[in-house]
Design a protein around this motif. Sequence first.
Motif, PDB file in Angstrom:
ATOM      1  N   LEU A 141       0.593  -1.062   0.158  1.00  0.00           N
ATOM      2  CA  LEU A 141       0.422  -0.237   0.260  1.00  0.00           C
ATOM      3  C   LEU A 141       1.063   1.047  -0.044  1.00  0.00           C
ATOM      4  CD1 LEU A 141      -3.023  -0.938   2.446  1.00  0.00           C
ATOM      5  CD2 LEU A 141      -2.405  -1.400   0.241  1.00  0.00           C
ATOM      6  N   ASP A 142      -0.170   2.211  -0.643  1.00  0.00           N
ATOM      7  CA  ASP A 142       1.099   3.752  -0.045  1.00  0.00           C
ATOM      8  C   ASP A 142       1.198   4.023   1.423  1.00  0.00           C
ATOM      9  OD1 ASP A 142       0.187   3.806  -2.816  1.00  0.00           O
ATOM     10  OD2 ASP A 142      -1.294   5.185  -2.541  1.00  0.00           O
ATOM     11  N   ALA A 143       2.272   4.239   1.428  1.00  0.00           N
ATOM     12  CA  ALA A 143       3.574   4.671   2.142  1.00  0.00           C
ATOM     13  C   ALA A 143       2.245   5.859   3.316  1.00  0.00           C
ATOM     14  CB  ALA A 143       4.855   5.088   2.184  1.00  0.00           C
ATOM     15  N   PRO A 144       2.451   5.401   4.658  1.00  0.00           N
ATOM     16  CA  PRO A 144       3.139   5.112   5.598  1.00  0.00           C
ATOM     17  C   PRO A 144       2.726   3.678   6.193  1.00  0.00           C
ATOM     18  CG  PRO A 144       2.544   6.625   6.842  1.00  0.00           C
ATOM     19  CD  PRO A 144       1.583   6.991   4.991  1.00  0.00           C
ATOM     20  N   ALA A 145       1.203   3.407   4.803  1.00  0.00           N
ATOM     21  CA  ALA A 145       0.442   2.272   5.331  1.00  0.00           C
ATOM     22  C   ALA A 145       1.024   0.992   5.091  1.00  0.00           C
ATOM     23  CB  ALA A 145      -0.676   2.053   4.662  1.00  0.00           C
ATOM     24  N   ASP A 146       0.961   0.072   6.239  1.00  0.00           N
ATOM     25  CA  ASP A 146       1.882  -1.314   5.881  1.00  0.00           C
ATOM     26  C   ASP A 146       1.490  -1.770   5.247  1.00  0.00           C
ATOM     27  OD1 ASP A 146       3.045  -0.444   8.731  1.00  0.00           O
ATOM     28  OD2 ASP A 146       2.977  -2.054   9.882  1.00  0.00           O
ATOM     29  N   PRO A 147       1.642  -3.217   4.127  1.00  0.00           N
ATOM     30  CA  PRO A 147       1.205  -4.045   4.303  1.00  0.00           C
ATOM     31  C   PRO A 147       0.422  -4.744   4.232  1.00  0.00           C
ATOM     32  CG  PRO A 147       3.271  -4.677   3.724  1.00  0.00           C
ATOM     33  CD  PRO A 147       3.150  -3.437   4.932  1.00  0.00           C
ATOM     34  N   VAL A 148      -0.894  -5.033   3.278  1.00  0.00           N
ATOM     35  CA  VAL A 148      -1.955  -6.604   3.137  1.00  0.00           C
ATOM     36  C   VAL A 148      -1.452  -7.429   3.363  1.00  0.00           C
ATOM     37  CG1 VAL A 148      -4.240  -7.280   3.240  1.00  0.00           C
ATOM     38  CG2 VAL A 148      -3.476  -4.909   2.960  1.00  0.00           C
ATOM     39  N   ARG A 149      -1.046  -8.574   4.069  1.00  0.00           N
ATOM     40  CA  ARG A 149      -0.733  -9.602   3.891  1.00  0.00           C
ATOM     41  C   ARG A 149      -1.525 -10.744   4.025  1.00  0.00           C
ATOM     42  NH1 ARG A 149       4.578  -8.637   4.269  1.00  0.00           N
ATOM     43  NH2 ARG A 149       5.666  -7.132   5.730  1.00  0.00           N
ATOM     44  N   PHE A 150      -1.929 -11.705   3.473  1.00  0.00           N
ATOM     45  CA  PHE A 150      -2.299 -12.923   3.770  1.00  0.00           C
ATOM     46  C   PHE A 150      -2.269 -13.894   3.731  1.00  0.00           C
ATOM     47  CE2 PHE A 150      -3.409  -9.803   0.265  1.00  0.00           C
ATOM     48  CZ  PHE A 150      -4.280  -9.567   0.010  1.00  0.00           C
ATOM     49  N   LEU A 151      -2.442 -14.272   5.520  1.00  0.00           N
ATOM     50  CA  LEU A 151      -2.387 -14.759   6.085  1.00  0.00           C
ATOM     51  C   LEU A 151      -3.013 -16.557   6.083  1.00  0.00           C
ATOM     52  CD1 LEU A 151      -2.043 -12.968   8.902  1.00  0.00           C
ATOM     53  CD2 LEU A 151      -0.259 -13.580   7.776  1.00  0.00           C
ATOM     54  N   PRO A 152      -2.177 -17.638   5.825  1.00  0.00           N
ATOM     55  CA  PRO A 152      -2.521 -19.063   5.497  1.00  0.00           C
ATOM     56  C   PRO A 152      -3.129 -19.621   7.455  1.00  0.00           C
ATOM     57  CG  PRO A 152      -0.731 -18.986   4.698  1.00  0.00           C
ATOM     58  CD  PRO A 152      -0.695 -18.086   5.088  1.00  0.00           C
ATOM     59  N   LEU A 153      -4.713 -20.166   7.309  1.00  0.00           N
ATOM     60  CA  LEU A 153      -4.827 -20.579   8.435  1.00  0.00           C
ATOM     61  C   LEU A 153      -4.565 -22.348   8.560  1.00  0.00           C
ATOM     62  CD1 LEU A 153      -7.933 -18.959   9.174  1.00  0.00           C
ATOM     63  CD2 LEU A 153      -5.199 -18.301  10.018  1.00  0.00           C
ATOM     64  N   LEU A 154      -3.879 -22.964   9.437  1.00  0.00           N
ATOM     65  CA  LEU A 154      -3.937 -24.413   9.273  1.00  0.00           C
ATOM     66  C   LEU A 154      -4.166 -24.855  10.869  1.00  0.00           C
ATOM     67  CD1 LEU A 154       0.093 -24.613   8.454  1.00  0.00           C
ATOM     68  CD2 LEU A 154      -1.364 -24.513   7.285  1.00  0.00           C
ATOM     69  N   PRO A 155      -5.405 -25.649  10.038  1.00  0.00           N
ATOM     70  CA  PRO A 155      -6.454 -26.367  11.663  1.00  0.00           C
ATOM     71  C   PRO A 155      -5.403 -27.295  12.301  1.00  0.00           C
ATOM     72  CG  PRO A 155      -7.470 -26.426   9.124  1.00  0.00           C
ATOM     73  CD  PRO A 155      -5.929 -26.427   8.968  1.00  0.00           C
ATOM     74  N   MET A 156      -5.597 -26.666  13.501  1.00  0.00           N
ATOM     75  CA  MET A 156      -5.016 -27.778  14.896  1.00  0.00           C
ATOM     76  C   MET A 156      -6.130 -28.764  15.611  1.00  0.00           C
ATOM     77  SD  MET A 156      -1.462 -25.219  16.642  1.00  0.00           S
ATOM     78  CE  MET A 156      -3.782 -23.610  17.076  1.00  0.00           C
TER      79      MET A 156
END
Length: 194
Positions: A141-156
């Motif tokens: 994203l445009d500074a100063p925003a942090d990027p969007v991360r696409f976090l995988p979920l692993l069922p436990m």
Amino acid sequence: MADVLPLVEARLRSALGEPDARAAVTFLGTDRIEVLRFTEGDVVRYATLGMSAQPMADPTAVLADPVKGPRAELVLSVRPGTADTDKVLRPLAVLAASPQVEGLIVAPGASLDVGGALWPGAPFTSVLVAESGGLVEDLELDAPADPVRFLPLLPMTPNEAAWKRVHGAGALQERWLNGGTDRRDPSRRSVPLD
């Protein structure tokens, strides 16, 4: 700053194709969270859309920064057919709303518990948050925003979650790898932990 959700949805579509279903959930006092379903061959992926609308804020901060801070969406991949995994939509939306509701910062290595089965009959009640950057590339994203991360979920399973609390996320992932665990199997058994 422009609304990030159209950019997030465009990134999901470019990585996963066109969604074949979508559902929306709104919790009191939170923004709307959508869950998109993508089917590709023998894998169904569920991705949240809405968690990244605002940056996650440190719950101890007096005032939340409206621009800076980590942003993320959640992605769960399972094999279809042996379980009613479409019922995971509400639990996923609950997890995606947790930064707004509970002030959590969702990051790789974290455990998120849904307080019940992920879907009817599921042996899983929680998920391990994995590292981003694999399936869906981070969205800058445009500074100063942090990027969007696409976090995988692993069922436990509950046993795996308890073991992970003692030994750590890396050790559990190593057990899965060494045990040949199919983490996309919606009805798999717990990996041997002794």
